[in-house]
Scaffold this motif. Structure first.
Motif, PDB file in Angstrom:
ATOM      1  N   ILE A  19      97.958  43.748  14.319  1.00  0.00           N
ATOM      2  CA  ILE A  19      99.047  44.468  13.653  1.00  0.00           C
ATOM      3  C   ILE A  19      98.587  45.912  13.381  1.00  0.00           C
ATOM      4  O   ILE A  19      97.561  46.128  12.739  1.00  0.00           O
ATOM      5  N   SER A  20      99.340  46.875  13.903  1.00  0.00           N
ATOM      6  CA  SER A  20      98.952  48.278  13.701  1.00  0.00           C
ATOM      7  C   SER A  20      99.767  48.939  12.598  1.00  0.00           C
ATOM      8  O   SER A  20      99.406  49.998  12.099  1.00  0.00           O
ATOM      9  N   ASP A  21     100.895  48.294  12.207  1.00  0.00           N
ATOM     10  CA  ASP A  21     101.736  48.874  11.159  1.00  0.00           C
ATOM     11  C   ASP A  21     102.672  47.792  10.619  1.00  0.00           C
ATOM     12  O   ASP A  21     103.108  46.911  11.361  1.00  0.00           O
ATOM     13  N   VAL A  22     102.950  47.869   9.300  1.00  0.00           N
ATOM     14  CA  VAL A  22     103.942  46.988   8.689  1.00  0.00           C
ATOM     15  C   VAL A  22     105.052  47.891   8.160  1.00  0.00           C
ATOM     16  O   VAL A  22     104.791  48.786   7.360  1.00  0.00           O
ATOM     17  N   VAL A  23     106.284  47.700   8.677  1.00  0.00           N
ATOM     18  CA  VAL A  23     107.424  48.533   8.266  1.00  0.00           C
ATOM     19  C   VAL A  23     108.446  47.617   7.580  1.00  0.00           C
ATOM     20  O   VAL A  23     108.337  46.390   7.702  1.00  0.00           O
ATOM     21  N   PRO A  24     109.430  48.170   6.852  1.00  0.00           N
ATOM     22  CA  PRO A  24     110.375  47.297   6.118  1.00  0.00           C
ATOM     23  C   PRO A  24     111.051  46.248   7.010  1.00  0.00           C
ATOM     24  O   PRO A  24     111.327  45.131   6.574  1.00  0.00           O
ATOM     25  N   GLU A  25     111.307  46.586   8.289  1.00  0.00           N
ATOM     26  CA  GLU A  25     112.033  45.663   9.176  1.00  0.00           C
ATOM     27  C   GLU A  25     111.124  44.633   9.832  1.00  0.00           C
ATOM     28  O   GLU A  25     111.610  43.648  10.390  1.00  0.00           O
ATOM     29  N   GLY A  26     109.807  44.873   9.844  1.00  0.00           N
ATOM     30  CA  GLY A  26     108.935  43.918  10.519  1.00  0.00           C
ATOM     31  C   GLY A  26     107.577  44.495  10.868  1.00  0.00           C
ATOM     32  O   GLY A  26     107.040  45.334  10.142  1.00  0.00           O
ATOM     33  N   LEU A  27     107.049  44.059  12.023  1.00  0.00           N
ATOM     34  CA  LEU A  27     105.663  44.364  12.374  1.00  0.00           C
ATOM     35  C   LEU A  27     105.554  45.160  13.672  1.00  0.00           C
ATOM     36  O   LEU A  27     106.332  44.965  14.600  1.00  0.00           O
ATOM     37  N   VAL A  28     104.542  46.041  13.694  1.00  0.00           N
ATOM     38  CA  VAL A  28     104.218  46.799  14.904  1.00  0.00           C
ATOM     39  C   VAL A  28     102.826  46.344  15.339  1.00  0.00           C
ATOM     40  O   VAL A  28     101.945  46.147  14.498  1.00  0.00           O
ATOM     41  N   PHE A  29     102.637  46.147  16.653  1.00  0.00           N
ATOM     42  CA  PHE A  29     101.341  45.688  17.172  1.00  0.00           C
ATOM     43  C   PHE A  29     100.713  46.753  18.069  1.00  0.00           C
ATOM     44  O   PHE A  29     101.405  47.610  18.616  1.00  0.00           O
ATOM     45  N   LYS A  30      99.369  46.658  18.203  1.00  0.00           N
ATOM     46  CA  LYS A  30      98.676  47.603  19.098  1.00  0.00           C
ATOM     47  C   LYS A  30      99.142  47.404  20.524  1.00  0.00           C
ATOM     48  O   LYS A  30      99.242  48.348  21.290  1.00  0.00           O
ATOM     49  N   GLU A  31      99.396  46.142  20.892  1.00  0.00           N
ATOM     50  CA  GLU A  31      99.956  45.843  22.212  1.00  0.00           C
ATOM     51  C   GLU A  31     100.879  44.648  22.066  1.00  0.00           C
ATOM     52  O   GLU A  31     100.740  43.861  21.127  1.00  0.00           O
ATOM     53  N   THR A  32     101.844  44.541  22.987  1.00  0.00           N
ATOM     54  CA  THR A  32     102.795  43.435  22.857  1.00  0.00           C
ATOM     55  C   THR A  32     103.292  42.926  24.205  1.00  0.00           C
ATOM     56  O   THR A  32     103.225  43.634  25.207  1.00  0.00           O
TER      57      THR A  32
END
Ligand SMILES: [Zn+2]
Length: 230
Positions: A19-32
């Motif tokens: 997980i590279s970031d946690v935003v109000p809507e959900g999660l961001v990953f380094k790769e997906t």
């Protein structure tokens, strides 16, 4: 920026990601391996298996230039945590089949595409076209191309090459992604279809289920909607 692994391999079903970031809507990953909503194709759904819990991913889309995996909760989830991304493969594979079949439809109806949509087991394209094509003829041609088992190749051309060959752009409603200097191209067979596309496709046309029905609707004098169902 998230590394988009599905661009080079659309068959990845599970992947360990950070997980590279946690935003109000959900999660961001380094790769997906999750495809974000775009070009008429829905964003992927599935789940993320973390150390202590599994969370549903109910959609994937770009929000403020971040590739966000939409989740119902972000409570207690920390940046840099590692988890296993698991795709709802049956849904994604259906989108890949429908999407690739829409390329075949493009090759059968050689007119500009003004819109389109990809669903689970069905899809549609709108064409800038005056005369309604014969639906039985479209159905037979599609199933013939599916049956012939053409290979689907991914390659790229430069922005300049695309500028020099504007006819390669078939879809007026979706602009090819620019900025990196390279445009992703999809080719089916040697000369069945060749156009810019960032979506997910099957490797060969025989992976597409045979089309069950073709429906053609009048959406204006110069607009015909072709709906295919599998
Ligand atoms: Zn495509």
């Amino acid at each position: 920026m998230t590394l988009e692994l599905f661009r080079n391999n659309s068959y990845l079903k599970e992947h360990i990601a950070i997980i590279s970031d946690v935003v109000p809507e959900g999660l961001v990953f380094k790769e997906t391996i999750f495809y974000p909503e775009g070009g008429g194709q829905p964003g992927d759904v599935g789940s993320i298996k973390l150390k202590n819990k599994t969370i549903n991913i109910v959609g994937t889309k770009y929000i403020n230039n971040k590739l966000v995996h939409l989740t119902e909760t972000i409570d207690d989830i920390k940046k840099n945590e590692e988890g296993s991304l698991i795709l709802d493969w049956s849904k994604r594979y259906s989108y890949m089949q429908v999407h690739t079949c829409l390329h075949l439809l493009c090759s059968i109806i050689p007119y500009p595409v003004t819109g389109g949509s990809i669903g689970d087991g069905r899809g549609r394209l709108d064409f800038d076209l005056e005369t309604k094509p014969d639906k039985e003829d479209v159905l037979n041609k599609l199933n013939n191309l599916i049956h012939k088992d053409y290979l689907v190749h991914i390659s790229s051309i430069t922005d300049q090459e695309l500028d020099d060959n504007p006819d390669l752009v078939r879809t007026m409603s979706v602009k090819p992604p620019r900025g990196s200097g390279q445009i992703r191209m999809v080719r089916i067979g040697d000369d069945i279809d060749f156009q810019p596309c960032g979506g997910t496709h099957v490797n060969k046309t025989s992976e597409i289920n045979l089309v069950k029905s073709v429906k053609i609707e009048n959406k204006g004098k110069m607009n015909k909607r072709i709906i295919i169902t599998f």
